[in-house]
Enzyme design. Structure first.
Site, PDB file in Angstrom:
ATOM      1  N   GLY A  88       0.817  -1.219   0.000  1.00 51.11           N
ATOM      2  CA  GLY A  88       0.000   0.000   0.000  1.00 51.11           C
ATOM      3  C   GLY A  88       0.844   1.260   0.000  1.00 51.11           C
ATOM      4  O   GLY A  88       0.536   2.219   0.702  1.00 51.11           O
ATOM      5  N   ALA A  89       1.887   1.263  -0.832  1.00 49.31           N
ATOM      6  CA  ALA A  89       2.817   2.404  -0.851  1.00 49.31           C
ATOM      7  C   ALA A  89       2.492   3.398  -1.955  1.00 49.31           C
ATOM      8  O   ALA A  89       3.262   4.331  -2.192  1.00 49.31           O
ATOM      9  CB  ALA A  89       4.254   1.916  -0.983  1.00 49.31           C
ATOM     10  N   ARG A 106       0.190   5.551  -1.902  1.00 42.72           N
ATOM     11  CA  ARG A 106      -0.299   6.819  -1.342  1.00 42.72           C
ATOM     12  C   ARG A 106      -0.301   6.735   0.185  1.00 42.72           C
ATOM     13  O   ARG A 106       0.010   5.687   0.766  1.00 42.72           O
ATOM     14  CB  ARG A 106      -1.701   7.139  -1.862  1.00 42.72           C
ATOM     15  CG  ARG A 106      -2.717   6.025  -1.679  1.00 42.72           C
ATOM     16  CD  ARG A 106      -3.925   6.224  -2.595  1.00 42.72           C
ATOM     17  NE  ARG A 106      -4.812   5.083  -2.607  1.00 42.72           N
ATOM     18  CZ  ARG A 106      -5.882   4.953  -1.828  1.00 42.72           C
ATOM     19  NH1 ARG A 106      -6.195   5.897  -0.979  1.00 42.72           N
ATOM     20  NH2 ARG A 106      -6.650   3.887  -1.924  1.00 42.72           N
ATOM     21  N   ASN A 128       1.256  -2.607   5.399  1.00 39.55           N
ATOM     22  CA  ASN A 128       0.582  -1.318   5.591  1.00 39.55           C
ATOM     23  C   ASN A 128      -0.755  -1.234   4.866  1.00 39.55           C
ATOM     24  O   ASN A 128      -1.659  -0.541   5.334  1.00 39.55           O
ATOM     25  CB  ASN A 128       1.505  -0.197   5.098  1.00 39.55           C
ATOM     26  CG  ASN A 128       0.756   1.105   4.912  1.00 39.55           C
ATOM     27  OD1 ASN A 128       0.449   1.814   5.870  1.00 39.55           O
ATOM     28  ND2 ASN A 128       0.415   1.421   3.652  1.00 39.55           N
ATOM     29  N   TYR A 141     -13.331  -3.410  10.799  1.00 42.65           N
ATOM     30  CA  TYR A 141     -12.002  -2.789  10.782  1.00 42.65           C
ATOM     31  C   TYR A 141     -11.303  -2.981  12.130  1.00 42.65           C
ATOM     32  O   TYR A 141     -10.146  -3.412  12.195  1.00 42.65           O
ATOM     33  CB  TYR A 141     -12.141  -1.304  10.443  1.00 42.65           C
ATOM     34  CG  TYR A 141     -10.827  -0.553  10.389  1.00 42.65           C
ATOM     35  CD1 TYR A 141     -10.042  -0.569   9.234  1.00 42.65           C
ATOM     36  CD2 TYR A 141     -10.383   0.188  11.477  1.00 42.65           C
ATOM     37  CE1 TYR A 141      -8.837   0.125   9.186  1.00 42.65           C
ATOM     38  CE2 TYR A 141      -9.183   0.884  11.431  1.00 42.65           C
ATOM     39  CZ  TYR A 141      -8.421   0.852  10.280  1.00 42.65           C
ATOM     40  OH  TYR A 141      -7.231   1.544  10.236  1.00 42.65           O
TER      41      TYR A 141
HETATM   42  P1  NAP Z   1      -5.071   5.061   2.091  1.00 47.42           P
HETATM   43  O1  NAP Z   1      -4.551   6.415   1.842  1.00 47.42           O
HETATM   44  O2  NAP Z   1      -6.500   4.765   1.817  1.00 47.42           O
HETATM   45  O3  NAP Z   1      -4.150   4.011   1.284  1.00 47.42           O
HETATM   46  C1  NAP Z   1      -4.480   2.650   1.341  1.00 47.42           C
HETATM   47  C2  NAP Z   1      -3.401   1.852   0.643  1.00 47.42           C
HETATM   48  O4  NAP Z   1      -3.758   0.459   0.731  1.00 47.42           O
HETATM   49  C3  NAP Z   1      -3.272   2.191  -0.834  1.00 47.42           C
HETATM   50  O5  NAP Z   1      -1.908   2.174  -1.203  1.00 47.42           O
HETATM   51  C4  NAP Z   1      -4.023   1.054  -1.526  1.00 47.42           C
HETATM   52  O6  NAP Z   1      -3.500   0.720  -2.803  1.00 47.42           O
HETATM   53  C5  NAP Z   1      -3.782  -0.101  -0.576  1.00 47.42           C
HETATM   54  N1  NAP Z   1      -4.845  -1.093  -0.706  1.00 47.42           N
HETATM   55  C6  NAP Z   1      -6.170  -0.902  -0.490  1.00 47.42           C
HETATM   56  N2  NAP Z   1      -6.852  -2.031  -0.787  1.00 47.42           N
HETATM   57  C7  NAP Z   1      -5.927  -2.936  -1.187  1.00 47.42           C
HETATM   58  C8  NAP Z   1      -6.005  -4.283  -1.648  1.00 47.42           C
HETATM   59  N3  NAP Z   1      -7.164  -4.932  -1.782  1.00 47.42           N
HETATM   60  N4  NAP Z   1      -4.858  -4.912  -1.983  1.00 47.42           N
HETATM   61  C9  NAP Z   1      -3.686  -4.274  -1.891  1.00 47.42           C
HETATM   62  N5  NAP Z   1      -3.535  -3.004  -1.488  1.00 47.42           N
HETATM   63  C10 NAP Z   1      -4.654  -2.347  -1.140  1.00 47.42           C
HETATM   64  O7  NAP Z   1      -4.843   4.627   3.610  1.00 47.42           O
HETATM   65  P2  NAP Z   1      -3.796   5.094   4.725  1.00 47.42           P
HETATM   66  O8  NAP Z   1      -4.471   6.051   5.596  1.00 47.42           O
HETATM   67  O9  NAP Z   1      -2.494   5.430   4.122  1.00 47.42           O
HETATM   68  O10 NAP Z   1      -3.701   3.729   5.557  1.00 47.42           O
HETATM   69  C11 NAP Z   1      -2.559   2.885   5.548  1.00 47.42           C
HETATM   70  C12 NAP Z   1      -2.684   1.929   6.718  1.00 47.42           C
HETATM   71  O11 NAP Z   1      -2.780   2.680   7.932  1.00 47.42           O
HETATM   72  C13 NAP Z   1      -3.931   1.047   6.673  1.00 47.42           C
HETATM   73  O12 NAP Z   1      -3.623  -0.262   7.107  1.00 47.42           O
HETATM   74  C14 NAP Z   1      -4.868   1.706   7.666  1.00 47.42           C
HETATM   75  O13 NAP Z   1      -5.788   0.803   8.214  1.00 47.42           O
HETATM   76  C15 NAP Z   1      -3.880   2.222   8.676  1.00 47.42           C
HETATM   77  N6  NAP Z   1      -4.413   3.316   9.505  1.00 47.42           N
HETATM   78  C16 NAP Z   1      -4.843   4.459   8.915  1.00 47.42           C
HETATM   79  C17 NAP Z   1      -5.369   5.470   9.715  1.00 47.42           C
HETATM   80  C18 NAP Z   1      -5.882   6.774   9.136  1.00 47.42           C
HETATM   81  O14 NAP Z   1      -6.541   7.545   9.866  1.00 47.42           O
HETATM   82  N7  NAP Z   1      -5.587   7.103   7.875  1.00 47.42           N
HETATM   83  C19 NAP Z   1      -5.449   5.286  11.098  1.00 47.42           C
HETATM   84  C20 NAP Z   1      -4.990   4.103  11.665  1.00 47.42           C
HETATM   85  C21 NAP Z   1      -4.473   3.122  10.853  1.00 47.42           C
HETATM   86  P3  NAP Z   1      -4.102   1.323  -4.198  1.00 47.42           P
HETATM   87  O15 NAP Z   1      -4.370   2.776  -3.948  1.00 47.42           O
HETATM   88  O16 NAP Z   1      -3.020   1.087  -5.183  1.00 47.42           O
HETATM   89  O17 NAP Z   1      -5.342   0.541  -4.501  1.00 47.42           O
END
Ligand code: NAP
Length: 256
Positions: A16-17, A19, A92, A161
């Site tokens: 998930g790199a 973005r 991630n 989640y």
């Molecule tokens: P994000 O901006 O929505 O990015 C999500 C990433 O995961 C994207 O690179 C996406 O790839 C990838 N992804 C989604 N579905 C996928 C699938 N089926 N197979 C492979 N890759 C997939 O999210 P983020 O905020 O950076 O979150 C990253 C991590 O941090 C997640 O595990 C999330 O649960 C955790 N987190 C986030 C928050 C928050 O508030 N943002 C808080 C706590 C934990 P594509 O774009 O290429 O599809």
């Protein structure tokens, strides 16, 4: 390379790199001289842009839908082949889809649970399983999982989640014990809300100010602040901290 040698470039797969937090993690590893496999699922152009903007050299792109077990396995092998080995895996990638129990149809409820567990928990488990032989071949290494505050605090509008991240935590603890004899640490970071697309709807919505006020800093985390914790957990100096969870939530939720 030996896992305790920081003088040479390590091979790092960040899922998930394309973005958000994953991109910041990839940038952090690249900035310290490591070679990074930038994984993407649907955001090809953004992944290509992320790759192009990484400092250093030797970085590669790898693609897979982590809900597909075979694809998750091939992803890890592809990354190891293209990077010439694997020293660090960062699980991630994740999805966050609202499904409040009293306002969600039976069909949507099932879909939310299937998809969320498939990507957030089972995808990470499969990637880890396939990374282990490469990490053992490297003489040891690190698996760092991006979990969530929601695993501890609850996710009333997104119970799948919260369950997926609690499962990730339990999986990490089990693997920490299983893999320590092989010189591999397994850890988690547990962010609260982070300023990314995943959280945009909440942070830009009517409840955004209340979310920011959860922290005495009056804001949510920046992706780079999560990356900073991941870099440390993946470092040789953190090897004995295996099995731990590092909170990155601005004191918005304090575990005892
Ligand atoms: P994000 O901006 O929505 O990015 C999500 C990433 O995961 C994207 O690179 C996406 O790839 C990838 N992804 C989604 N579905 C996928 C699938 N089926 N197979 C492979 N890759 C997939 O999210 P983020 O905020 O950076 O979150 C990253 C991590 O941090 C997640 O595990 C999330 O649960 C955790 N987190 C986030 C928050 C928050 O508030 N943002 C808080 C706590 C934990 P594509 O774009 O290429 O599809």
């Amino acid at each position: 390379m030996r896992p305790d040698d920081t003088s040479t470039s390590r091979a790092v797969l960040v899922t998930g790199a394309s973005r958000g937090i994953g991109r910041a993690i990839a940038t952090g590893f690249a900035a310290q001289g490591d070679r990074v496999a930038v994984h993407w699922s649907t955001s090809r152009e953004r992944a290509e842009q992320a790759l192009a903007e990484l400092p250093g050299e030797g970085h590669v792109l790898v693609q897979a839908d982590l809900a597909d077990a075979e694809a998750a396995g091939h992803l890890v092998d592809d990354a190891a082949r293209l990077l010439g080995g694997l020293d660090v895996l960062v699980n991630n990638a994740g999805v966050f889809t609202a499904h409040p129990p009293l306002q969600t149809s039976w069909t949507d409820w099932q879909q939310a649970w299937s998809r969320t567990l498939a990507v957030n928990l089972v995808g990470a488990a499969h990637a880890t399983f396939r990374a282990v032989p490469h990490l053992v071949a490297a003489g040891g290494g690190a698996v760092v999982n991006v979990s969530s505050r929601g695993a501890f605090r609850g996710e009333p509008d997104n119970p799948a989640y919260g369950a997926s991240k609690a499962g990730m935590n339990a999986f990490a603890q089990s693997m920490a014990i299983a893999l320590a004899p092989h010189g591999i640490s397994v850890t988690c970071v547990a962010p609260g809300f982070v300023q990314t697309e995943m959280a945009r709807e909440v942070l830009d919505g009517p409840g955004g100010d209340a979310v920011r006020a959860q922290s005495p800093y009056g804001r949510v985390a920046r992706p780079e602040e999560v990356a900073s914790a991941v870099l440390w957990l993946a470092s040789p100096g953190a090897r004995f901290s295996t099995g731990t969870f590092v909170d990155v939530n601005g004191a918005s939720y304090l575990r005892s």
